[in-house]
Design a protein around this motif. Structure first.
Motif, PDB file in Angstrom:
ATOM      1  N   ILE A 126      -3.329 -26.197   0.623  1.00 24.03           N
ATOM      2  CA  ILE A 126      -3.852 -25.611   1.842  1.00 24.03           C
ATOM      3  C   ILE A 126      -2.702 -25.519   2.687  1.00 24.03           C
ATOM      4  O   ILE A 126      -1.932 -26.299   3.092  1.00 24.03           O
ATOM      5  CB  ILE A 126      -4.881 -26.524   2.405  1.00 24.03           C
ATOM      6  N   TRP A 127      -2.468 -24.172   3.192  1.00 22.64           N
ATOM      7  CA  TRP A 127      -1.508 -23.910   4.142  1.00 22.64           C
ATOM      8  C   TRP A 127      -2.266 -23.534   5.665  1.00 22.64           C
ATOM      9  O   TRP A 127      -3.371 -22.980   5.276  1.00 22.64           O
ATOM     10  CB  TRP A 127      -0.366 -22.808   3.619  1.00 22.64           C
ATOM     11  N   ASP A 128      -1.503 -23.374   6.678  1.00 23.55           N
ATOM     12  CA  ASP A 128      -1.982 -23.132   7.970  1.00 23.55           C
ATOM     13  C   ASP A 128      -2.545 -24.571   8.659  1.00 23.55           C
ATOM     14  O   ASP A 128      -3.418 -25.118   7.709  1.00 23.55           O
ATOM     15  CB  ASP A 128      -2.724 -22.056   7.803  1.00 23.55           C
ATOM     16  N   SER A 129      -2.228 -24.649   9.742  1.00 25.25           N
ATOM     17  CA  SER A 129      -2.628 -25.754  10.329  1.00 25.25           C
ATOM     18  C   SER A 129      -4.105 -25.882  10.475  1.00 25.25           C
ATOM     19  O   SER A 129      -4.895 -27.190  10.464  1.00 25.25           O
ATOM     20  CB  SER A 129      -1.909 -26.163  11.704  1.00 25.25           C
ATOM     21  N   LEU A 130      -4.721 -24.813  11.108  1.00 24.79           N
ATOM     22  CA  LEU A 130      -6.103 -24.836  11.176  1.00 24.79           C
ATOM     23  C   LEU A 130      -7.111 -25.124   9.938  1.00 24.79           C
ATOM     24  O   LEU A 130      -7.934 -25.833   9.847  1.00 24.79           O
ATOM     25  CB  LEU A 130      -6.566 -23.615  11.848  1.00 24.79           C
ATOM     26  N   ALA A 131      -6.507 -24.417   8.666  1.00 27.17           N
ATOM     27  CA  ALA A 131      -7.045 -24.660   7.580  1.00 27.17           C
ATOM     28  C   ALA A 131      -6.904 -26.090   6.879  1.00 27.17           C
ATOM     29  O   ALA A 131      -8.060 -26.526   6.204  1.00 27.17           O
ATOM     30  CB  ALA A 131      -6.229 -23.569   6.566  1.00 27.17           C
ATOM     31  N   ILE A 132      -5.822 -26.432   7.287  1.00 22.81           N
ATOM     32  CA  ILE A 132      -5.641 -27.924   6.688  1.00 22.81           C
ATOM     33  C   ILE A 132      -6.538 -28.952   7.698  1.00 22.81           C
ATOM     34  O   ILE A 132      -7.331 -29.862   6.781  1.00 22.81           O
ATOM     35  CB  ILE A 132      -4.112 -28.232   6.912  1.00 22.81           C
ATOM     36  N   MET A 133      -6.704 -28.720   8.897  1.00 23.10           N
ATOM     37  CA  MET A 133      -7.776 -29.564   9.575  1.00 23.10           C
ATOM     38  C   MET A 133      -9.214 -29.384   8.974  1.00 23.10           C
ATOM     39  O   MET A 133      -9.863 -30.264   8.913  1.00 23.10           O
ATOM     40  CB  MET A 133      -7.689 -29.320  10.955  1.00 23.10           C
ATOM     41  N   ASP A 134      -9.365 -28.096   8.871  1.00 26.94           N
ATOM     42  CA  ASP A 134     -10.962 -27.845   8.455  1.00 26.94           C
ATOM     43  C   ASP A 134     -11.227 -28.592   7.006  1.00 26.94           C
ATOM     44  O   ASP A 134     -12.074 -28.928   6.666  1.00 26.94           O
ATOM     45  CB  ASP A 134     -11.058 -26.293   8.288  1.00 26.94           C
ATOM     46  N   TYR A 135     -10.204 -28.383   6.150  1.00 26.33           N
ATOM     47  CA  TYR A 135     -10.199 -28.714   4.794  1.00 26.33           C
ATOM     48  C   TYR A 135     -10.505 -30.549   4.951  1.00 26.33           C
ATOM     49  O   TYR A 135     -11.213 -30.997   4.229  1.00 26.33           O
ATOM     50  CB  TYR A 135      -9.048 -28.585   3.813  1.00 26.33           C
ATOM     51  N   LEU A 136      -9.792 -31.231   5.799  1.00 29.20           N
ATOM     52  CA  LEU A 136      -9.779 -32.476   5.873  1.00 29.20           C
ATOM     53  C   LEU A 136     -11.065 -32.813   6.462  1.00 29.20           C
ATOM     54  O   LEU A 136     -11.731 -33.893   6.168  1.00 29.20           O
ATOM     55  CB  LEU A 136      -8.541 -32.976   6.616  1.00 29.20           C
ATOM     56  N   ALA A 137     -11.657 -32.054   7.447  1.00 28.68           N
ATOM     57  CA  ALA A 137     -12.891 -32.333   8.099  1.00 28.68           C
ATOM     58  C   ALA A 137     -14.106 -32.327   7.091  1.00 28.68           C
ATOM     59  O   ALA A 137     -15.200 -33.400   7.201  1.00 28.68           O
ATOM     60  CB  ALA A 137     -13.218 -31.387   9.252  1.00 28.68           C
ATOM     61  N   ASP A 138     -13.722 -31.364   6.140  1.00 30.57           N
ATOM     62  CA  ASP A 138     -14.902 -31.542   4.938  1.00 30.57           C
ATOM     63  C   ASP A 138     -14.891 -32.574   4.149  1.00 30.57           C
ATOM     64  O   ASP A 138     -15.700 -33.038   3.653  1.00 30.57           O
ATOM     65  CB  ASP A 138     -14.599 -29.909   4.221  1.00 30.57           C
TER      66      ASP A 138
END
Length: 221
Positions: free
Chosen positions: A66-78
């Motif tokens: 996962i790249w991009d900080s927002l995508a990383i946070m969204d992935y972790l939240a899931d």
């Protein structure tokens, strides 16, 4: 999990992803690359499998990248539960989501004129009207979030969460460039700056020996 980040002193996007991982509670390994080094351009060209976008941050979770900080946070939240990052109240969550999205896509003048430099302090900086407008907008959002939803703690929505993660580099910028802020914003900035994870990041930045000269001079109109 492995997180690839840039220089802690300069990389605001890396700070967001790193804080998002700390907030997840999941164990991870970090790998720091010098985005100002002479070999950075060559590394980007040769790193297709490691950094698909040629940029940092990048999170590897097994075979998942996962790249991009927002995508990383969204992935972790899931993975760990979205309530760890976002307010439970619909109205508060709606504002937090909008603030994070705005931070992710806006404030170009402020970003370019006030690049993150954790170690540096400037006095009497001169900014364009566009950068000052960005700063006013940020302060307006902080004021609204704190007034409406911040009664549960010192952060934007009370407890530390996604919005604080994404505005943490702005806090660093305001400290670095001596941006004058009202009392409520100063109290919020102190809460972010003194957070144990932020202090750990700052210590890492202080320990770095890399210097990117273009980010070492004060902005001038």
């Amino acid at each position: 999990m492995k997180l690839i980040i840039g220089n802690k002193n300069y990389s605001s996007w890396s700070l967001r992803a790193w804080l998002a991982l700390k907030q997840s509670g999941l164990a991870f390994e970090e790998l720091t690359v010098n985005i100002g080094g002479d070999d950075w351009a060559a590394l980007k060209r040769e790193s297709g499998e490691i950094m698909p976008s040629g940029k940092v941050p990048v999170l590897w979770d097994g075979e998942t990248v996962i790249w991009d900080s927002l995508a990383i946070m969204d992935y972790l939240a899931d993975k760990v539960g979205r309530e760890r990052y976002w307010p439970k109240d619909d109205t508060a969550r709606g504002m937090a989501l909008s603030m994070v999205a705005e931070m992710h896509s806006s404030y170009m003048a402020m970003r370019s004129e006030c690049p993150m430099n954790v170690r540096k302090r400037f006095d009497g900086v001169q900014l364009t009207d566009a950068a000052r407008d960005d700063i006013v907008r940020v302060l307006q959002l902080w004021a609204e979030a704190r007034a409406r939803f911040g009664k549960g703690g010192p952060f934007l929505f009370g407890t530390f969460g996604a919005a604080d993660i994404f505005y943490a580099p702005v806090v660093s910028r305001f400290v670095t460039y001596g941006i004058a802020v009202p009392g409520f914003a100063r109290a919020y900035m102190e809460a972010v700056w003194e957070h144990e994870w932020m202090q750990a990041w700052i210590a890492g930045a202080e320990d770095e020996r890399w210097i990117i000269e273009q980010y070492e001079t004060a902005p001038r109109v």
